[in-house]
Design an enzyme around this catalytic site. Structure first.
Site, short mmCIF file in Angstrom:
data_model
loop_
_atom_site.label_atom_id
_atom_site.label_comp_id
_atom_site.label_asym_id
_atom_site.label_seq_id
_atom_site.Cartn_x
_atom_site.Cartn_y
_atom_site.Cartn_z
N GLU A 58 -46.20 -5.42 35.15
CA GLU A 58 -46.53 -4.55 36.27
C GLU A 58 -48.05 -4.42 36.27
O GLU A 58 -48.64 -4.06 35.25
CB GLU A 58 -45.88 -3.17 36.09
CG GLU A 58 -46.18 -2.30 37.28
CD GLU A 58 -45.51 -0.92 37.24
OE1 GLU A 58 -44.75 -0.65 36.30
OE2 GLU A 58 -45.78 -0.14 38.17
N ARG A 285 -39.56 -5.07 20.46
CA ARG A 285 -40.95 -4.89 20.86
C ARG A 285 -41.88 -5.07 19.67
O ARG A 285 -41.49 -4.89 18.53
CB ARG A 285 -41.19 -3.45 21.34
CG ARG A 285 -40.51 -3.05 22.58
CD ARG A 285 -40.75 -1.57 22.83
NE ARG A 285 -42.05 -1.34 23.42
CZ ARG A 285 -42.29 -1.45 24.72
NH1 ARG A 285 -41.33 -1.79 25.56
NH2 ARG A 285 -43.50 -1.22 25.20
N LYS A 295 -48.99 2.09 27.92
CA LYS A 295 -50.04 1.87 28.93
C LYS A 295 -50.56 3.21 29.45
O LYS A 295 -51.74 3.33 29.79
CB LYS A 295 -49.49 1.05 30.09
CG LYS A 295 -49.58 -0.44 29.85
CD LYS A 295 -49.47 -1.21 31.15
CE LYS A 295 -48.13 -1.87 31.28
NZ LYS A 295 -47.93 -2.61 32.51
P1 ATP Z 1 -44.60 0.09 31.73
O1 ATP Z 1 -44.26 1.37 31.05
O2 ATP Z 1 -45.77 0.20 32.62
O3 ATP Z 1 -43.43 -0.62 32.32
P2 ATP Z 1 -44.63 -2.08 29.87
O4 ATP Z 1 -45.38 -2.12 28.58
O5 ATP Z 1 -43.16 -2.25 29.86
O6 ATP Z 1 -45.11 -0.76 30.53
P3 ATP Z 1 -44.75 -4.25 31.74
O7 ATP Z 1 -45.92 -4.70 32.52
O8 ATP Z 1 -43.55 -3.80 32.47
O9 ATP Z 1 -45.30 -3.13 30.79
O10 ATP Z 1 -44.36 -5.37 30.70
C1 ATP Z 1 -44.20 -6.72 31.01
C2 ATP Z 1 -43.35 -7.40 29.97
O11 ATP Z 1 -43.91 -7.24 28.68
C3 ATP Z 1 -41.95 -6.81 29.92
O12 ATP Z 1 -41.02 -7.88 29.93
C4 ATP Z 1 -41.90 -6.08 28.61
O13 ATP Z 1 -40.63 -6.16 28.03
C5 ATP Z 1 -42.95 -6.80 27.76
N1 ATP Z 1 -43.54 -5.89 26.78
C6 ATP Z 1 -44.17 -4.72 27.04
N2 ATP Z 1 -44.53 -4.11 25.89
C7 ATP Z 1 -44.13 -4.92 24.88
C8 ATP Z 1 -44.21 -4.84 23.45
N3 ATP Z 1 -44.79 -3.81 22.84
N4 ATP Z 1 -43.70 -5.86 22.73
C9 ATP Z 1 -43.14 -6.91 23.34
N5 ATP Z 1 -43.02 -7.05 24.67
C10 ATP Z 1 -43.51 -6.06 25.44
#
Ligand code: ATP
Ligand code: MG
Length: 583
Positions: A58, A285, A295
């Site tokens: 996002e 994660r 974020k």
């Molecule tokens: P938000 O709360 O804004 O959704 P987010 O960290 O999930 O935050 P996204 O931009 O939706 O951010 O994440 C994009 C991709 O990265 C998603 O598929 C998510 O699963 C993965 N991702 C986010 N944080 C992690 C993490 N700490 N470890 C592994 N993958 C991650």
């Protein structure tokens, strides 16, 4: 059973489901469980033998190292089995999103070494198709407009053990629903006045099935579609379908989406058939000690000026790590090492730092810099003489070559490397003692000059002319070797010494106080007036990696100007935290 117990029970059921999947798959050697699932699907000829993944950020912030783990998986598995990976911006909430983030995300993925070719997509590209699907579901009696407030809807949700209450608007006619949904999108109603909900099952044990919201009204211009839309799809109504529209076969995400998977499948079924259906797979994660990964919190640090921007070298962002001097290879090696599982864990930042040191040891150019200088006068060396000494660029890499470094009568060494009254086993410089100057001569201390307060101003030495490399005495052994720079040739520079951003291992777990109270006040120290060798000043290009001998790894910062070079300490040579903890 209490609500809490039943939530725990349901969570465990999902974890058990996920673990079973993991246990069922360790077949082809060397594959992680996600790769194994993908491999099995390919073997079974699913989706016509196609493999297409996607990375779906996002654009509401900069990418962090957790995202790097997802990127390595999404792009990595596609590379491994000859598939493709799309970059899809999940831009369904215009309030928080911005093109600045889109640009930074592109840059960071490229820097990590991955490429999406021409497969750059946006969830907003599918707004028309999603809208059409919503209209179709309304016509089929599978969706309705609810006029209640979000609080009322939340109250009616029930709990895992108590069924929810049906909305009084649930049995609206198709005509009325179509009319209202159209008018929601035409901008006739205020934000929050109405939502479109899926009509599924208010008694489902999976809370996500209790008539989830599909669309909400947002009257904020979107960075791509402008003011065209007044309704925006929720994540659950957008993600699976976007995967489908794009031809994604394997939608790999993190474990928090396990509970969303049934809903993902529910909506995708409205589109897919037996020839092609995207599949969601979840992994754990990446969480890192001494930092935060949310974020929202990172944005707060940036907005409140608690760090110097998203690319502050103390941030866990990819841009911060790049500016700090981490290499893409070291990040990828770290991610390889921690692996992909179905169990949540907190990963030690020491492991990441180890990977950084390992890679920098292999690639960085050795140079000399004195952080806290004191002058040494070599009294038996001619005043106007300068010798150019040959220095190895990298002992780990014979192809790295050498460079020259000037030696003259006055040099700088570290203040710490001299002691007037040294303890036993002090193998550096002391009165009447000898040390070798790295790449140069052996010197012997003959005296010191002090100021009125007793501080050492200058150290006097003699040198042994026979001990330079290539001369008969070059093999003579002394216990200590010091780094140094020629005083007349040295250039002043500034070093920024970074440490961990937070004082506690897991700031996210400390719920008694605000996370900002846990910031490490000593996470940045600025050291001005360090003395660097001319070669370093001349080769201080952005992105270059240097080892300041005996000190640590450094990289030039973007704040460097002609006449004031600034270096970021990427990392010290040794892990001082681990040592301190072992004591
Ligand atoms: P938000 O709360 O804004 O959704 P987010 O960290 O999930 O935050 P996204 O931009 O939706 O951010 O994440 C994009 C991709 O990265 C998603 O598929 C998510 O699963 C993965 N991702 C986010 N944080 C992690 C993490 N700490 N470890 C592994 N993958 C991650
Ligand atoms: Mg997300």
């Amino acid at each position: 059973m209490s609500d809490a117990e039943s939530i725990i029970k349901i969570t465990y059921t999902y974890i058990a489901m996920a673990e079973k999947e993991m246990e069922e798959t360790p077949e082809v050697k060397g594959l992680n469980f996600v790769e194994q699932i993908v491999w099995d699907d390919l073997q079974a000829g699913k989706n016509g033998g196609r493999l297409n993944t996607r990375f779906p950020p996002e654009p509401n912030g900069y990418l962090h190292i957790g995202h790097a783990k997802a990127i390595c998986m999404d792009f990595g598995v596609a590379e491994k089995f000859g598939g493709t990976c799309n970059l899809r911006f999940d831009d369904t909430n215009p309030v928080k999103e911005d093109v600045e983030y889109v640009d930074s995300i592109r840059e960071d993925i490229h820097w990590l070494g991955f490429d999406w070719g021409d497969r750059e997509y946006y969830a907003s590209d599918y707004f028309p198709q999603l809208y059409d699907l919503a209209v179709r579901l309304i016509k089929e009696g599978k969706a309705y407009v609810d006029d209640q407030t979000s609080e009322q809807i939340a109250e009616q949700k029930g709990s895992p053990t108590v069924p929810g209450v049906e909305s009084p608007y649930r049995s609206r006619s198709v005509e009325e629903n179509l009319d209202l949904f159209e008018r929601m999108n035409a901008g006739e109603f205020d934000e929050g006045a109405r939502v479109l909900r899926a009509k599924i099952d208010m008694a489902s044990p999976n809370m996500h099935f209790r008539d989830p919201i599909m669309y909400r009204i947002i009257k904020h211009p979107h960075h791509r579609t402008g003011t065209k839309w007044n309704v925006y799809p929720m994540y659950d109504f957008a993600h699976g379908q976007s995967d489908y529209f794009e031809g994604v076969t394997h939608s790999i995400c993190t474990l928090e989406f396990v509970v969303h998977r049934p809903l993902y499948e529910h909506f995708v079924k409205e589109l897919a058939d037996e020839t092609y259906c995207p599949r969601q797979i979840e992994f754990n994660r990446l969480n890192l000690t001494y930092t935060v990964m949310s974020k929202r919190k990172l944005l707060q640090l940036v907005k409140e000026g608690l760090v110097a921007g998203w690319d502050d070298p103390r941030m866990p962002t990819i841009s911060g790590m790049r500016r700090r001097g981490f290499t893409p290879q070291s990040i990828r090696n770290f991610i390889d090492k921690i692996g992909y599982t179905k169990y949540e864990a907190l990963n030690s930042v020491s492991l990441l730092e180890h990977a950084v040191r390992e890679d920098l040891n292999a690639v960085s150019t050795r140079v000399m810099a004195v952080m806290n200088p004191v002058k040494v006068v070599i009294t038996n060396y001619p005043e106007d003489k300068v010798e150019m000494l040959e220095m190895e660029n990298n002992p780990e890499n014979p192809d790295a070559g050498t460079h020259e470094m000037p030696f003259s009568r006055e040099i700088y060494i570290e203040r710490d490397d001299f002691m007037e009254n040294p303890p036993k086993k002090f193998f550096r410089l002391a009165p009447d003692g000898e040390v070798r100057l790295k790449g140069g001569y052996i010197i012997k201390c003959t005296g010191v000059k002090k100021d009125a307060d007793g501080n050492i101003e200058e150290i006097y030495c003699t040198y042994d002319p026979d001990t330079r490399s290539g001369m008969p005495g070059s093999m003579r052994k002394v216990k200590g070797t010091l780094h140094w720079v020629s005083a007349a040739h040295a250039i002043d520079a500034t070093a920024r010494l970074y440490d961990r951003l937070f004082n506690v291992e897991n700031p996210a777990a400390e719920t008694d106080c605000d996370f900002r109270e846990l910031l490490n006040p000593d996470s940045l120290k600025i050291q001005e007036g360090i003395k660097i060798e001319p070669y370093l000043a001349e080769n201080s290009t952005p992105g270059a990696h240097f080892q300041f001998q005996r000190i640590g790894y450094f990289t030039p910062d973007k704040d460097s100007k002609d006449g004031n070079l600034v270096f970021n300490r990427t990392i010290a040579l040794k892990d001082s935290w681990e040592k301190a903890q072992k004591k």
